[in-house]
Design a protein around this motif. Structure first.
Motif, short mmCIF file in Angstrom:
data_model
loop_
_atom_site.label_atom_id
_atom_site.label_comp_id
_atom_site.label_asym_id
_atom_site.label_seq_id
_atom_site.Cartn_x
_atom_site.Cartn_y
_atom_site.Cartn_z
N GLY A 18 -61.47 37.79 33.81
CA GLY A 18 -61.10 39.23 34.97
C GLY A 18 -61.76 40.30 34.51
O GLY A 18 -61.34 41.29 35.00
N SER A 19 -62.99 40.20 33.81
CA SER A 19 -63.73 41.27 33.57
C SER A 19 -65.29 40.97 33.24
O SER A 19 -65.52 39.71 33.18
N TRP A 20 -66.00 42.13 33.19
CA TRP A 20 -67.41 41.86 33.20
C TRP A 20 -67.54 41.96 31.44
O TRP A 20 -68.90 42.06 30.91
N GLU A 21 -66.64 42.25 30.68
CA GLU A 21 -67.08 42.27 29.21
C GLU A 21 -67.37 40.79 28.78
O GLU A 21 -67.04 39.69 28.94
N ILE A 22 -68.36 41.09 27.59
CA ILE A 22 -68.92 39.84 27.11
C ILE A 22 -68.57 40.17 25.55
O ILE A 22 -68.86 41.19 24.90
N VAL A 23 -68.16 38.99 24.85
CA VAL A 23 -67.94 39.10 23.47
C VAL A 23 -69.05 38.42 22.64
O VAL A 23 -69.20 37.32 22.94
N ARG A 24 -69.65 38.89 21.64
CA ARG A 24 -70.61 38.25 20.87
C ARG A 24 -70.26 38.40 19.42
O ARG A 24 -69.39 39.04 18.90
N ALA A 25 -70.86 37.46 18.52
CA ALA A 25 -70.62 37.75 17.33
C ALA A 25 -70.88 38.76 16.44
O ALA A 25 -71.90 39.68 16.97
N GLY A 26 -70.14 39.55 15.94
CA GLY A 26 -70.06 40.83 15.18
C GLY A 26 -69.37 41.91 15.85
O GLY A 26 -68.96 42.87 15.51
N ASP A 27 -68.66 41.51 17.24
CA ASP A 27 -68.01 42.35 17.92
C ASP A 27 -66.33 42.38 17.33
O ASP A 27 -65.86 41.23 16.86
N CYS A 28 -65.87 43.55 17.39
CA CYS A 28 -64.39 43.64 17.03
C CYS A 28 -63.34 43.42 18.48
O CYS A 28 -63.74 44.18 19.39
N VAL A 29 -62.46 42.53 18.04
CA VAL A 29 -61.62 42.37 19.49
C VAL A 29 -60.15 42.51 19.20
O VAL A 29 -59.61 42.58 18.09
N LEU A 30 -59.36 42.59 20.17
CA LEU A 30 -58.01 42.58 20.22
C LEU A 30 -57.52 41.08 20.68
O LEU A 30 -57.93 40.64 21.65
N LEU A 31 -56.55 40.68 19.91
CA LEU A 31 -56.10 39.29 20.18
C LEU A 31 -54.62 39.32 20.65
O LEU A 31 -53.82 40.34 19.96
N LYS A 32 -54.13 38.43 21.26
CA LYS A 32 -52.77 38.44 21.86
C LYS A 32 -51.73 38.53 20.50
O LYS A 32 -51.91 37.45 19.68
N PRO A 33 -50.68 39.14 20.62
CA PRO A 33 -49.75 39.18 19.48
C PRO A 33 -49.01 38.08 19.53
O PRO A 33 -48.87 37.45 20.60
N SER A 34 -48.22 37.54 18.50
CA SER A 34 -47.34 36.35 18.72
C SER A 34 -45.87 36.71 19.46
O SER A 34 -45.40 35.98 19.85
N TYR A 41 -53.58 41.86 17.52
CA TYR A 41 -53.97 41.71 16.41
C TYR A 41 -55.58 42.41 16.45
O TYR A 41 -56.16 42.26 17.74
N VAL A 42 -56.08 42.72 15.44
CA VAL A 42 -57.57 43.02 15.41
C VAL A 42 -58.38 42.32 14.50
O VAL A 42 -57.96 42.04 13.47
N ALA A 43 -59.54 41.64 15.17
CA ALA A 43 -60.59 40.94 14.21
C ALA A 43 -61.87 41.34 14.77
O ALA A 43 -62.21 41.47 15.67
N ARG A 44 -62.86 40.69 13.70
CA ARG A 44 -64.07 40.53 14.08
C ARG A 44 -64.63 39.30 14.13
O ARG A 44 -64.44 38.43 13.37
N VAL A 45 -65.31 39.13 15.10
CA VAL A 45 -65.73 37.80 15.59
C VAL A 45 -67.08 37.34 14.83
O VAL A 45 -67.90 38.10 14.75
N GLN A 46 -66.94 36.44 13.92
CA GLN A 46 -67.80 35.84 13.14
C GLN A 46 -68.81 34.73 13.92
O GLN A 46 -70.03 34.92 13.63
N LYS A 47 -68.17 34.05 14.64
CA LYS A 47 -68.83 32.85 15.31
C LYS A 47 -68.24 32.39 16.66
O LYS A 47 -66.97 32.42 16.59
N ILE A 48 -68.81 32.23 17.50
CA ILE A 48 -68.42 31.67 18.68
C ILE A 48 -68.85 30.09 18.89
O ILE A 48 -70.25 29.81 18.72
N LYS A 49 -67.95 28.98 19.20
CA LYS A 49 -68.37 27.62 19.25
C LYS A 49 -67.40 26.99 20.36
O LYS A 49 -66.38 27.45 20.65
N THR A 50 -67.93 25.81 20.59
CA THR A 50 -67.13 24.86 21.55
C THR A 50 -66.57 23.78 20.87
O THR A 50 -67.61 23.01 20.01
N ASP A 51 -65.69 23.38 20.92
CA ASP A 51 -64.91 22.19 20.20
C ASP A 51 -65.33 20.78 20.90
O ASP A 51 -66.04 20.92 22.02
#
Length: 247
Positions: A18-34, A41-51
Motif C-alpha cells: 500500500g505504499s512506495w516505501e522500501i525496507v532494507r537491512a539497516g533500516d529502523c521500522v515500526l512493527l504491529k503491537p500485540s 514496536y521499534v526494531a532495526r532490520v538486520q536481515k531480510i530473507k524468504t523461508d
C-alpha cells in the motif's frame, strides 16, 4: 541456479504494501503491537530473507522503551527515548507498519522539528542480564539529573551550566521571557561570607575556604547568573558524571 536461489532466499529489500516505501537491512521500522491500543514496536532490520514457503521474514534487533526495561521509566527519559537491546528475533515482514528513524542523542537534540517517526537512543540494554550501558552519564542542574530533551533548560552566562527553571523556582513562562537573571540574594550572601572569613584567617586558610565555597556554590548552581540563554538542549557547561545506579 544457486545464485538465483540465493537471491530469492535473501532479497535486498521488502516493499511495504500500500505504499512506495522500501525496507532494507539497516533500516529502523515500526512493527504491529500485540494489542491495538499499544504503541508499535521499534526494531532495526538486520536481515531480510524468504523461508521455505516463500514467506518474507525479517531478522530484527529490538529497541526497548524505558518502561519495558528493568528499572522502568525514569524522570530523565524522554517520550521518544529507546534502548538498543541485544534481543534479536525473526518476524514476518507483513508485521512492519512503516519506517522510522532512531537518531543518536546528539542528532536528536539538534533536530529543528521532531516528527512522529523520530526517536533517539543513548543507552544499550542487555535483555538477559538486565544491565544498561553506559553506567555513567553526564548530569546537569542542581537536581543532578541526566538531560531530558523534553524539558526546557536555561544556561548560566557565568558558569555555562544548564538548569531547569523549576529548580530555580521559576515557571516556564518566566524562563522564556528571561533576558537577564541574576540570583543577587544568594550571590551577596556568598560574597559576604567569604569576606567575613577572610578577615579572621590566614592567607592559606582563606584560599582553602574560597575553594570550598566555589565548589559548593558555583558547581551546584547556587551562585549562577546572569542567565542569558534559554533553550530545549544543552551543550558544554559544567558537566558532572554520575553512576546510573545513584540517580
Amino acid at each position: 541456479m544457486s545464485n538465483t536461489r540465493n537471491r530469492k532466499q535473501n532479497p535486498d529489500f521488502y516493499s511495504l504494501g500500500g505504499s512506495w516505501e522500501i525496507v532494507r537491512a539497516g533500516d529502523c521500522v515500526l512493527l504491529k503491537p500485540s494489542q491495538p491500543d499499544k504503541e508499535p514496536y521499534v526494531a532495526r532490520v538486520q536481515k531480510i530473507k524468504t523461508d521455505t514457503r516463500g514467506k518474507v521474514m525479517v531478522t530484527v534487533r529490538w529497541y526497548y522503551r524505558p518502561e519495558e526495561a528493568s528499572g522502568g521509566r525514569r524522570k530523565f527519559h524522554g517520550a521518544k527515548e529507546l534502548f538498543l537491546s541485544d534481543h534479536y528475533d525473526t518476524q514476518s515482514a507483513k508485521t512492519i507498519e512503516g519506517k522510522c528513524i532512531v537518531h543518536s542523542f546528539e542528532e536528536y537534540t539538534n533536530l529543528e522539528h521532531v516528527g512522529a517517526a523520530d526517536y533517539y537512543s543513548r543507552f544499550e540494554y542487555k535483555a538477559r542480564t538486565k544491565k544498561i550501558t553506559p553506567v555513567r552519564v553526564a548530569v546537569y542542574c542542581k537536581c543532578e539529573m541526566p538531560y531530558n530533551p523534553d524539558y526546557l533548560m536555561m544556561q548560566c552566562d557565568d558558569c555555562k551550566g544548564w538548569f531547569h527553571p523549576h529548580c530555580l523556582k521559576m515557571t516556564i513562562a518566566e524562563a522564556k521571557q528571561l533576558n537577564n537573571y541574576d540570583e543577587n540574594i544568594l550571590k551577596s550572601a556568598t560574597v559576604f561570607f567569604v569576606k567575613l572569613v577572610a578577615v579572621s584567617m590566614s592567607m592559606f586558610f582563606q584560599f582553602v575556604v574560597f575553594q570550598w565555597v566555589q565548589t559548593t556554590f558555583f558547581v551546584k548552581g547556587l551562585n549562577c547568573g546572569p542567565f542569558l540563554s534559554v533553550g530545549d538542549q544543552q551543550t558544554g557547561g559544567n558537566q558532572k558524571q554520575k553512576d546510573m545506579s545513584a540517580i
